[in-house]
Write a protein that holds these residues in place. Structure first.
Motif, PDB file in Angstrom:
ATOM      1  N   LEU A 160      55.536  38.059  -1.066  1.00 48.23           N
ATOM      2  CA  LEU A 160      55.455  39.417  -1.594  1.00 48.23           C
ATOM      3  C   LEU A 160      54.735  40.373  -0.654  1.00 48.23           C
ATOM      4  CD1 LEU A 160      54.713  38.851  -5.394  1.00 48.23           C
ATOM      5  CD2 LEU A 160      56.827  39.724  -4.376  1.00 48.23           C
ATOM      6  N   THR A 187      59.968  36.102  -9.807  1.00 48.08           N
ATOM      7  CA  THR A 187      59.918  35.496  -8.468  1.00 48.08           C
ATOM      8  C   THR A 187      60.126  33.991  -8.584  1.00 48.08           C
ATOM      9  OG1 THR A 187      57.498  35.448  -8.717  1.00 48.08           O
ATOM     10  CG2 THR A 187      58.447  37.238  -7.392  1.00 48.08           C
ATOM     11  N   ILE A 232      62.122  36.943  -3.821  1.00 46.71           N
ATOM     12  CA  ILE A 232      61.407  38.150  -4.257  1.00 46.71           C
ATOM     13  C   ILE A 232      62.315  39.366  -4.432  1.00 46.71           C
ATOM     14  CG2 ILE A 232      59.302  37.352  -3.109  1.00 46.71           C
ATOM     15  CD1 ILE A 232      59.791  39.732  -1.096  1.00 46.71           C
TER      16      ILE A 232
END
Length: 504
Positions: free
Chosen positions: A143, A75, A85
């Motif tokens: 996320l 990431t 992501i």
């Protein structure tokens, strides 16, 4: 490619399929192909005298069910400050495919009780310093918008983080800004045990032969599109030649040499850069008992992904272990039990230019590896104390980890690039395939092999019969979980139930 093509009786096949290497990749492909077509004959050859003795061995890899819950290198922070992501989503989804495949095999009685190879353990990221804390906050926000990361916790509270990972906080400067994320559904996987179980099942199937101590010396394609494989028995020194319709080279660091021997045009320009590794292994049972998580931090600038530091609880051969590392190093070997001549033997006219260009663009990596090789025991303990401030040198022992070969390939614009991942190289007719590269590797073996089967056997893969098997073994096959929260939740819950993962 059609596996059922007839071949002259004067040129008998040894098997429809030859698998080179007895690691997790060959095991996964062998089981998948046998489930797709039980009539296939498969011959498996391994150079060593044991199964899963190189990269798949539990001591040679991190054992992390790589699902991007804790691995910060998946990431990256972009120049505008946002966190990307897409790679994390992809890897998380690939690991869900692996869990589905293993769960199906457990349900059908083809794998033993799942606690023999997989268990639940929290996956955590831990950082310190104001800039890193802010990065982790943004990473968490990005996320949790994905169904694959639902339930991820974030905290900057030292008291809560201490509850999660007491070793990491014990003795830490209270004025130091810290942050952590936690996913309770993370896993620890013994890929060595899993590989051995997959081969135990495969070897019981009709039409499957399995031989250890057999080194593949050469590969050549014949006029009828079959492959002639030259094999040397290392015990007797005798060599023989066999024929097959399809070859998979899953020999870890040894794959590049064999791919070059195949002389397929698609192999031109590929090179390899070997990176070795070491762990600090904890010897103190009290310390080991005090930690129950996989804690990943940020990699040093210029370091390869396999060098992301982690304080790692493992279950190996029925025993709880605690490791820290890996510490990267350099060796010209392509395998842990390889030759120091491996790197030099891999250099050919077709890959000299990519090797030189990639080398010139990765000077920081070279400096980092030199620094790692020259580290003293005191420097290694100092690195450990960044994650475990109270670490005592007498409690830790240095162990050699696995050998990885990172992929170097030609690039039209850059001449050559160093890749940190896996690369599947296949012939145009699908008759041979080789797997190169490293992390996340074993965790994504099922996804990689599903893709390989569709590339090498497109007609059969598109058939109703093979599609039914794909969906039986991997129920979400062809359906992106990141785009379907309800499907993701139901699939994940089912896999957890069958695999006895107790936090779902």
């Amino acid at each position: 490619m059609n596996l059922t093509t007839s071949i002259s009786a004067t040129k008998p096949l040894a098997a429809d399929v030859v698998l080179v290497g007895a690691g997790i990749m060959s095991a996964t492909l062998g089981v998948l192909l046998k489930e797709l077509d039980p009539k296939l004959t498969i011959a498996i050859y391994e150079r060593l005298d044991a199964v899963a003795a190189e990269s798949s061995d539990a001591w040679n890899n991190a054992g992390t069910g790589h699902s991007a819950f804790c691995e910060l290198n998946y990431t990256p922070e972009l120049p505008d400050g946002s966190v990307e992501i897409s790679k994390a989503d992809k890897i998380a989804e690939q690991f869900e495919l692996s869990k589905q495949f293993w769960a199906s095999l457990v349900q059908e009685g083809h794998l033993p009780e799942p606690e023999n190879f997989i268990r639940t353990i929290p996956h955590m990221s831990f950082v310190w310093g104001a800039a890193n804390v802010e990065y982790l906050r943004k990473r968490h926000e990005a996320l949790v918008a994905s169904p694959l990361f639902k339930g991820m916790e974030f905290s900057t509270d030292p008291a809560l983080i201490e509850e999660w990972i007491p070793l990491v906080m014990d003795g830490r400067d209270p004025s130091q800004p810290v942050a952590a994320t936690r996913m309770d559904i993370g896993t620890d996987v013994n890929f060595g045990a899993l590989t051995r179980s997959l081969f135990d099942y495969l070897r019981q199937q009709p039409g499957v032969t399995f031989e250890l101590g057999q080194e593949i010396k050469d590969l050549s394609r014949k006029e009828d599109s079959t492959w002639q494989v030259k094999i040397k028995d290392l015990a007797s020194g005798n060599s023989r030649k066999i024929r097959t319709r399809f070859v998979f080279i899953g020999a870890g660091g040894g794959s590049l040499h064999l791919l070059e021997k195949s002389d397929i045009p698609e192999a031109n320009g590929f090179g390899g850069f070997p990176v070795s590794g070491q762990w600090l292994k904890c010897l103190n049972p009290e310390v080991i008992a005090h930690h129950e998580a996989k804690v990943y931090g940020k990699a040093a600038v210029g370091s390869p992904p396999m060098s992301v530091p982690h304080l790692d609880t493992r279950q190996i051969n029925g025993r709880k272990e605690l490791l820290f590392g890996p510490y990267a190093g350099f060796s010209t070997k392509f395998l842990k039990r390889g030759s120091y001549a491996d790197l030099f033997r891999s250099i050919e006219l077709g890959n000299i230019r990519p090797l030189l260009y990639a080398g010139a663009r990765n000077i920081p990596l070279t400096k980092y590896l030199i620094g790692q090789v020259l580290q003293s025991p005191e420097q290694r303990i100092a690195a450990l104390r960044e994650y475990y401030p109270g670490a005592q040198p007498q409690d830790w022992q240095l162990e050699t980890a696995g050998q990885r070969v990172q992929v170097i390939k030609k690039d039209k614009k850059k001449g050559g690039v160093l890749e940190f991942g896996t690369e599947v190289v296949t012939a145009a007719d699908g008759s041979i395939a080789a797997l190169l590269g490293a992390s996340p590797g074993a965790s994504t073996a099922v996804s990689i092999m599903l893709d390989l089967v569709q590339r090498c056997f497109p007609e059969q893969a598109a058939s109703e019969a093979w599609q039914a098997v794909f969906h039986r073994l991997v129920p979400s096959f062809g359906q992106p979980l990141a785009q379907s929260p309800s499907l993701c939740a139901s699939i994940r819950a089912h896999s957890a139930q069958v695999l006895k993962l107790n936090n779902e």
